[in-house]
Write an enzyme that holds these catalytic residues in place. Sequence first.
Site, PDB file in Angstrom:
ATOM      1  N   HIS A  13      12.584  -0.097   2.497  1.00 40.27           N
ATOM      2  CA  HIS A  13      11.459  -0.719   3.200  1.00 40.27           C
ATOM      3  C   HIS A  13      10.451   0.336   3.656  1.00 40.27           C
ATOM      4  CE1 HIS A  13       9.923  -3.061   6.899  1.00 40.27           C
ATOM      5  NE2 HIS A  13       9.429  -3.654   5.828  1.00 40.27           N
ATOM      6  N   GLU A  40       9.603  -0.524  -1.235  1.00 44.51           N
ATOM      7  CA  GLU A  40       8.582  -1.512  -0.885  1.00 44.51           C
ATOM      8  C   GLU A  40       7.539  -0.806  -0.028  1.00 44.51           C
ATOM      9  OE1 GLU A  40       6.822  -4.319   2.121  1.00 44.51           O
ATOM     10  OE2 GLU A  40       8.055  -2.537   2.403  1.00 44.51           O
ATOM     11  N   ASP A  42       3.107  -1.261   1.629  1.00 42.53           N
ATOM     12  CA  ASP A  42       1.969  -2.139   1.922  1.00 42.53           C
ATOM     13  C   ASP A  42       0.658  -1.493   1.491  1.00 42.53           C
ATOM     14  OD1 ASP A  42       3.557  -4.002   3.927  1.00 42.53           O
ATOM     15  OD2 ASP A  42       3.957  -1.934   4.524  1.00 42.53           O
ATOM     16  N   HIS A  55       0.883  -0.043   6.875  1.00 42.15           N
ATOM     17  CA  HIS A  55       1.336  -1.375   7.260  1.00 42.15           C
ATOM     18  C   HIS A  55       0.445  -2.050   8.291  1.00 42.15           C
ATOM     19  CE1 HIS A  55       3.634  -4.309   9.679  1.00 42.15           C
ATOM     20  NE2 HIS A  55       4.092  -4.688   8.496  1.00 42.15           N
ATOM     21  N   GLU A 115       3.291  -4.762  -1.573  1.00 41.43           N
ATOM     22  CA  GLU A 115       2.791  -5.869  -0.757  1.00 41.43           C
ATOM     23  C   GLU A 115       1.293  -5.727  -0.528  1.00 41.43           C
ATOM     24  OE1 GLU A 115       2.943  -7.907   3.665  1.00 41.43           O
ATOM     25  OE2 GLU A 115       4.596  -6.583   3.076  1.00 41.43           O
TER      26      GLU A 115
END
Length: 246
Positions: A13, A40, A42, A55, A115
């Site tokens: 993450h 993962e 952002d 993020h 993302e």
Amino acid sequence: MRLPYTLPKVIGHRGAAGRAPENTLAGFAEAARLGVTWVEFDVMLSADGVPVVHHDHDLARTAGGPGRVAELSYAEIAERDAGSWFGPAFTGERVPSLEAVVKELARLGLGANVEIKPAPGLATQTAVSALSVLRADWPDSLDPPLISSFNREALAAAQDWAPELPRGLLIERVPEDWRDALARLDCATLHPSRKGLDLAVVDEAKAAGFGVAVYTVNDPEEARHLLGAGVDAVITDLPDDILERI
């Protein structure tokens, strides 16, 4: 759409957010060192339209003071220290551009769940800008990136702009229309929160051919339970703990 590959059971993450500053090149290198094969992260836009990996919409928590990403140029953002908040060993880490992250992932051999995290009113622009970088720079040596978002407008833009890349719908609570949304956006995966997750939804999604990736799972027992219940991947801040004990 169906996934053209099998998701790894453990995805780091924001890199390895419990072990290194999130969404930084150092964080991705640490994730690779800890043994994950995917991370993962952002993506949002700076004021001058550069896709950056961060993020929060505001830089205060992780990058040395207030200021909204969407209101600062990338040059201004890149001046910030994005590592010292986590620990002195990471002083001088920067908020990276998506282009820089893709190059680092290629070097590390890491796949990615990307993302799209747009500021209000910038869903389509953020998706198109991010996908332009991914299409131009993503290495053939890695699995195609999985594009996810809470924002359905961003996913629709991804569907139009880069239909060949798999998409995933992020949700906090399972909405009544989740099946219709997955179908309408031609998604490959559903990404529910671990909080209040109904395993019946996992069963139904899997029966319909969708992959399921649950966030953010930091307890190895919970990870083991979810993977045993049919979840394809858990997204975790502590990938070493999970990998050692699943």
